[in-house]
Scaffold this active site. Structure first.
Site, PDB file in Angstrom:
ATOM      1  N   LYS A   1      53.016  34.224  40.193  1.00 28.92           N
ATOM      2  CA  LYS A   1      53.516  33.599  38.971  1.00 28.92           C
ATOM      3  C   LYS A   1      54.702  34.384  38.414  1.00 28.92           C
ATOM      4  O   LYS A   1      55.773  33.818  38.146  1.00 28.92           O
ATOM      5  CB  LYS A   1      52.410  33.516  37.922  1.00 28.92           C
ATOM      6  CG  LYS A   1      52.838  32.839  36.625  1.00 28.92           C
ATOM      7  CD  LYS A   1      51.800  32.974  35.538  1.00 28.92           C
ATOM      8  CE  LYS A   1      51.906  34.317  34.866  1.00 28.92           C
ATOM      9  NZ  LYS A   1      51.071  34.426  33.644  1.00 28.92           N
TER      10      LYS A   1
ATOM     11  N   ASP B   1      51.278  28.851  35.272  1.00 24.20           N
ATOM     12  CA  ASP B   1      50.568  29.591  34.219  1.00 24.20           C
ATOM     13  C   ASP B   1      49.430  28.713  33.685  1.00 24.20           C
ATOM     14  O   ASP B   1      49.142  27.644  34.231  1.00 24.20           O
ATOM     15  CB  ASP B   1      51.540  30.020  33.114  1.00 24.20           C
ATOM     16  CG  ASP B   1      51.993  28.869  32.228  1.00 24.20           C
ATOM     17  OD1 ASP B   1      51.755  27.693  32.594  1.00 24.20           O
ATOM     18  OD2 ASP B   1      52.574  29.129  31.165  1.00 24.20           O
TER      19      ASP B   1
END
Length: 324
Positions: free
Chosen positions: A192, A210
């Site tokens: 991420k 996320d």
């Protein structure tokens, strides 16, 4: 005479038998109608968003995805949602303040389990004292902890940012690498964080999965996966690679401003007609308006130093730490 009477009796019997058949058929039809189950009441999104949100464009037509939506129909619906969101958030950008790849990777690591606003209020002091990887690698952990205390989990985050700074100095000559396989080797950096850096500091497409992204793509039935890597792969297959970074911004911004986890503002959502989960949140336009956050609700955003395009569109910069 006897023959005539017999014929009349036979005709009478036939007529009465025919009427009996008709009655029997009518009874069967009537019972069939009575047994038919009543249709279930379904909540339907309005053809256009009934609550006008400043700076947003309502969806243009209703598209209700069926339970057995085909792969082609899913791709079309997903891309249409992204196009609608691009009109709603033409100024979407990473909501962390940064001037270079080093600042972005550090800020992204610090943003775990806290808001971007809190990180943006904290990093000016950190980067003023430790502007380079070399400076942060040689820092006293206790001094860094004091600066990072407002971000929460400050001890673990101090260890991560000092550790990644040392790795940058020792393994990459003090420069943030521009490859995924190198970035994920840094302490505190996962896929991420790596895609945030690649997409926004190096212009290389990536999907940032996320918590907001995970929630919305499942709510929109783009995928039923729960593992971030599998979500990344499933959603990535629906869009051209060139769309990935902006797609991430659009989805995340929508999750922060309108499509909240507990109380989504369905009545103020410009893509309500495209959403299979319409009705999970507040559908009354006036009540939904009160749930809007950041610039959609007339409040400051998360960046102290946002892009000019955001300010031109009516966005407000966040206050510095301790203000107000």
């Amino acid at each position: 005479m006897k023959k005539t009477a017999a014929k009349k009796a036979a005709a009478k019997k036939t007529a009465s038998g025919g009427s009996a058949v008709k009655k029997s058929s009518a009874v069967k039809k009537s019972s069939a109608v009575k047994k038919a189950p009543a249709a279930k009441k379904v909540t339907v999104a309005p053809k256009k968003a009934t609550a006008k949100v400043k700076g947003t464009a309502p969806a243009k037509a209703v598209v209700h995805p069926p339970g057995d939506e085909s792969p082609t129909a899913l791709v079309r619906r997903a891309r249409r949602i992204n196009r609608e969101l691009a009109e709603v958030y033409p100024y979407a950008h990473p909501e962390l303040d940064f001037d270079n790849p080093f600042q972005l990777v550090v800020a992204t690591v610090l943003s775990a389990q806290t808001t971007d606003l809190r990180v943006n209020q904290t990093t000016p002091s950190l980067f003023a004292k430790y502007p380079t990887p070399e400076d942060l690698a040689a820092a006293d952990p206790e001094e860094v902890e004091e600066i990072l205390r407002p971000c929460g989990f400050f001890r673990a985050k101090t260890k991560s940012v000092i550790g990644l700074s040392k790795a940058l100095v020792e393994d990459f000559g003090g420069e943030v690498p521009g490859r995924l396989e190198d970035l994920v080797k840094l302490p505190g950096v996962g896929r991420k964080t790596a895609f945030v850096v690649l997409g926004n500091a190096f212009g290389r497409p990536g999907i940032t999965v996320d918590t907001h992204f995970q929630r919305l793509v499942r709510r929109w039935r783009w995928t039923a996966e729960t593992d971030p890597d599998k979500i990344e792969a499933a959603v990535g297959a629906l869009f051209p690679k060139s769309d990935w970074t902006d797609l991430s911004h659009h989805v995340i911004w929508h999750g922060r401003r309108i499509c909240h986890a507990r109380k989504p503002a369905c009545g103020a959502c410009p893509i309500a007609p495209l959403c299979p989960a319409y009705g999970e949140g507040e559908t009354d336009p006036e009540k939904a308006k009160k749930l809007l956050k950041y610039e959609k609700g007339g409040f400051p955003g998360q960046r102290l130093r946002p892009p000019q395009a955001y300010l031109d569109a009516g966005g407000k910069a966040a206050p510095p730490l301790g203000a107000g």
